[in-house]
Design an enzyme around this catalytic site. Structure first.
Site, PDB file in Angstrom:
ATOM      1  N   HIS A 111      25.212  81.608 -30.539  1.00 24.52           N
ATOM      2  CA  HIS A 111      24.913  82.921 -31.101  1.00 24.52           C
ATOM      3  C   HIS A 111      25.386  83.984 -30.120  1.00 24.52           C
ATOM      4  O   HIS A 111      25.349  83.761 -28.902  1.00 24.52           O
ATOM      5  CB  HIS A 111      23.412  83.068 -31.365  1.00 24.52           C
ATOM      6  CG  HIS A 111      22.934  82.168 -32.462  1.00 24.52           C
ATOM      7  ND1 HIS A 111      22.964  82.510 -33.792  1.00 24.52           N
ATOM      8  CD2 HIS A 111      22.452  80.897 -32.421  1.00 24.52           C
ATOM      9  CE1 HIS A 111      22.503  81.523 -34.523  1.00 24.52           C
ATOM     10  NE2 HIS A 111      22.183  80.513 -33.711  1.00 24.52           N
ATOM     11  N   LYS A 159      33.374  74.381 -19.943  1.00 26.96           N
ATOM     12  CA  LYS A 159      34.774  74.777 -19.706  1.00 26.96           C
ATOM     13  C   LYS A 159      35.669  73.570 -19.919  1.00 26.96           C
ATOM     14  O   LYS A 159      35.198  72.424 -19.814  1.00 26.96           O
ATOM     15  CB  LYS A 159      34.929  75.281 -18.271  1.00 26.96           C
ATOM     16  CG  LYS A 159      34.232  76.615 -18.063  1.00 26.96           C
ATOM     17  CD  LYS A 159      34.397  77.108 -16.653  1.00 26.96           C
ATOM     18  CE  LYS A 159      33.672  78.448 -16.509  1.00 26.96           C
ATOM     19  NZ  LYS A 159      33.390  78.783 -15.132  1.00 26.96           N
ATOM     20  N   LYS A 176      35.921  63.395  -9.414  1.00 26.98           N
ATOM     21  CA  LYS A 176      37.083  62.692  -8.836  1.00 26.98           C
ATOM     22  C   LYS A 176      38.153  62.538  -9.898  1.00 26.98           C
ATOM     23  O   LYS A 176      37.910  62.827 -11.082  1.00 26.98           O
ATOM     24  CB  LYS A 176      36.662  61.315  -8.309  1.00 26.98           C
ATOM     25  CG  LYS A 176      36.075  60.403  -9.376  1.00 26.98           C
ATOM     26  CD  LYS A 176      35.623  59.091  -8.746  1.00 26.98           C
ATOM     27  CE  LYS A 176      34.965  58.172  -9.763  1.00 26.98           C
ATOM     28  NZ  LYS A 176      34.525  56.908  -9.183  1.00 26.98           N
TER      29      LYS A 176
HETATM   30  C1  LIG Z   1      30.812  59.052 -14.609  1.00 27.91           C
HETATM   31  C2  LIG Z   1      30.708  57.583 -14.264  1.00 27.91           C
HETATM   32  C3  LIG Z   1      31.562  56.743 -15.235  1.00 27.91           C
HETATM   33  C4  LIG Z   1      31.252  57.438 -12.853  1.00 27.91           C
HETATM   34  O1  LIG Z   1      31.152  56.107 -12.466  1.00 27.91           O
HETATM   35  P1  LIG Z   1      31.834  55.612 -11.058  1.00 27.91           P
HETATM   36  O2  LIG Z   1      33.313  55.809 -11.124  1.00 27.91           O
HETATM   37  O3  LIG Z   1      31.335  54.239 -10.788  1.00 27.91           O
HETATM   38  O4  LIG Z   1      31.318  56.680 -10.031  1.00 27.91           O
HETATM   39  P2  LIG Z   1      30.308  56.495  -8.825  1.00 27.91           P
HETATM   40  O5  LIG Z   1      29.052  55.828  -9.259  1.00 27.91           O
HETATM   41  O6  LIG Z   1      31.091  55.890  -7.692  1.00 27.91           O
HETATM   42  O7  LIG Z   1      29.939  57.998  -8.483  1.00 27.91           O
HETATM   43  C5  LIG Z   1      30.803  58.876  -7.775  1.00 27.91           C
HETATM   44  C6  LIG Z   1      30.024  60.124  -7.417  1.00 27.91           C
HETATM   45  O8  LIG Z   1      29.739  60.847  -8.641  1.00 27.91           O
HETATM   46  C7  LIG Z   1      28.335  61.018  -8.826  1.00 27.91           C
HETATM   47  N1  LIG Z   1      28.084  60.814 -10.266  1.00 27.91           N
HETATM   48  C8  LIG Z   1      28.313  59.723 -10.991  1.00 27.91           C
HETATM   49  N2  LIG Z   1      27.979  59.916 -12.266  1.00 27.91           N
HETATM   50  C9  LIG Z   1      27.522  61.164 -12.361  1.00 27.91           C
HETATM   51  C10 LIG Z   1      27.017  61.937 -13.440  1.00 27.91           C
HETATM   52  N3  LIG Z   1      26.920  61.451 -14.670  1.00 27.91           N
HETATM   53  N4  LIG Z   1      26.620  63.204 -13.184  1.00 27.91           N
HETATM   54  C11 LIG Z   1      26.717  63.715 -11.937  1.00 27.91           C
HETATM   55  N5  LIG Z   1      27.197  63.031 -10.875  1.00 27.91           N
HETATM   56  C12 LIG Z   1      27.592  61.756 -11.078  1.00 27.91           C
HETATM   57  C13 LIG Z   1      27.704  59.925  -7.980  1.00 27.91           C
HETATM   58  O9  LIG Z   1      26.402  60.264  -7.611  1.00 27.91           O
HETATM   59  C14 LIG Z   1      28.651  59.870  -6.810  1.00 27.91           C
HETATM   60  O10 LIG Z   1      28.364  60.949  -5.948  1.00 27.91           O
HETATM   61  P3  LIG Z   1      28.623  60.855  -4.347  1.00 27.91           P
HETATM   62  O11 LIG Z   1      30.091  60.651  -4.176  1.00 27.91           O
HETATM   63  O12 LIG Z   1      28.131  62.168  -3.830  1.00 27.91           O
HETATM   64  O13 LIG Z   1      27.840  59.661  -3.865  1.00 27.91           O
HETATM   65  C15 LIG Z   1      29.251  57.053 -14.361  1.00 27.91           C
HETATM   66  O14 LIG Z   1      28.467  57.505 -13.298  1.00 27.91           O
HETATM   67  C16 LIG Z   1      28.564  57.469 -15.675  1.00 27.91           C
HETATM   68  O15 LIG Z   1      28.076  58.592 -15.868  1.00 27.91           O
HETATM   69  N6  LIG Z   1      28.547  56.501 -16.604  1.00 27.91           N
HETATM   70  C17 LIG Z   1      28.024  56.721 -17.928  1.00 27.91           C
HETATM   71  C18 LIG Z   1      27.018  55.661 -18.306  1.00 27.91           C
HETATM   72  C19 LIG Z   1      26.726  55.702 -19.764  1.00 27.91           C
HETATM   73  O16 LIG Z   1      26.828  56.725 -20.410  1.00 27.91           O
HETATM   74  N7  LIG Z   1      26.363  54.569 -20.333  1.00 27.91           N
HETATM   75  C20 LIG Z   1      26.109  54.468 -21.782  1.00 27.91           C
HETATM   76  C21 LIG Z   1      27.278  54.008 -22.553  1.00 27.91           C
HETATM   77  S1  LIG Z   1      27.774  52.341 -22.158  1.00 27.91           S
END
Ligand SMILES: CC(C)(COP(=O)(O)OP(=O)(O)OC[C@H]1O[C@@H](n2cnc3c(N)ncnc32)[C@H](O)[C@@H]1OP(=O)(O)O)[C@@H](O)C(=O)NCCC(=O)NCCS
Length: 182
Positions: A111, A159, A176
């Site tokens: 809105h 964004k 990353k």
């Molecule tokens: C985003 C994602 C895929 C990244 O996984 P990954 O590549 O293994 O990343 P890591 O666990 O090594 O995390 C890297 C960094 O990002 C941060 N991070 C990971 N996921 C995050 C999220 N959702 N929100 C904020 N920060 C996140 C971690 O804390 C870590 O921080 P650090 O470097 O300060 O320690 C995973 O964390 C995620 O969100 N998965 C979704 C799970 C899901 O939705 N499942 C249901 C469907 S099957």
């Protein structure tokens, strides 16, 4: 000037509202009782009958809420998983090999908070090929999620997200690059 919602005007046409009501009845009666992704062909048929453009390999779970099918486009192997809220007042496009996971909220409307009449504003959401919107993430109006990008669980995205990046948090920030290992 005060906010006075007694003068709020729903800008969506009567026809739009009628189609939406009919759609809600059709989905809740004929699709929602089916478990999970069972009856995908039938669900695609229903969505197409209300104007969706859906590839024959795309999957919509029974508990997904699609607000207005005519504003939905899904490419090859696109998936809207259980409990996704696809609030497509404006168009939503889900690219090929893209998954929107459990409980994610794709929100194309808001809105105008600077206007005392609080009018509805809308903008499309585009999720490009090979992206992943993880569980419970929120994607706001007008956002494009780039090819291969990952929106982490519970992220809130307002964004555009660059291709092949991973974002997380509220508001979502770059975590990353996404690197695919062969
Ligand atoms: C985003 C994602 C895929 C990244 O996984 P990954 O590549 O293994 O990343 P890591 O666990 O090594 O995390 C890297 C960094 O990002 C941060 N991070 C990971 N996921 C995050 C999220 N959702 N929100 C904020 N920060 C996140 C971690 O804390 C870590 O921080 P650090 O470097 O300060 O320690 C995973 O964390 C995620 O969100 N998965 C979704 C799970 C899901 O939705 N499942 C249901 C469907 S099957």
């Amino acid at each position: 000037m005060e906010i006075d919602l007694s003068r709020y005007h729903n800008s969506l046409s009567r026809k739009h509202q009628l189609i939406r009501m009919l759609w809600a009845i059709v989905w809740n009666v004929f699709a929602r009782p089916l478990p999970r992704s069972i009856g995908s062909g039938w669900k695609r048929f229903l969505l197409r009958a209300f104007g969706a453009k859906i590839h024959s390999t795309a999957i919509v779970y029974s508990s997904t809420k699609v607000y207005y099918p005519a504003n939905l486009e899904m490419d090859i192997h696109a998936c809207l998983a259980s409990g996704v809220n696809c609030y497509n007042v404006a168009p939503i496009k889900i690219g090929a090999n893209t998954t929107v996971s459990q409980g994610a909220y794709l929100c194309t409307a808001s809105h105008d908070i600077t206007n005392p009449l609080h009018p509805l504003i809308t903008a499309p959401i585009i999720i490009e090929d090979q992206a992943w919107i993880a569980a419970d993430a929120f994607v706001g109006m007008g956002v494009t999620i780039g090819q291969g990008a990952v929106v982490g669980a519970r992220a809130a995205v307002f964004k555009n997200v660059e291709p092949w990046t991973v974002v997380g948090g509220n508001p979502a920030k770059f975590i990353k690059k996404r690197i695919i290992e062969n």
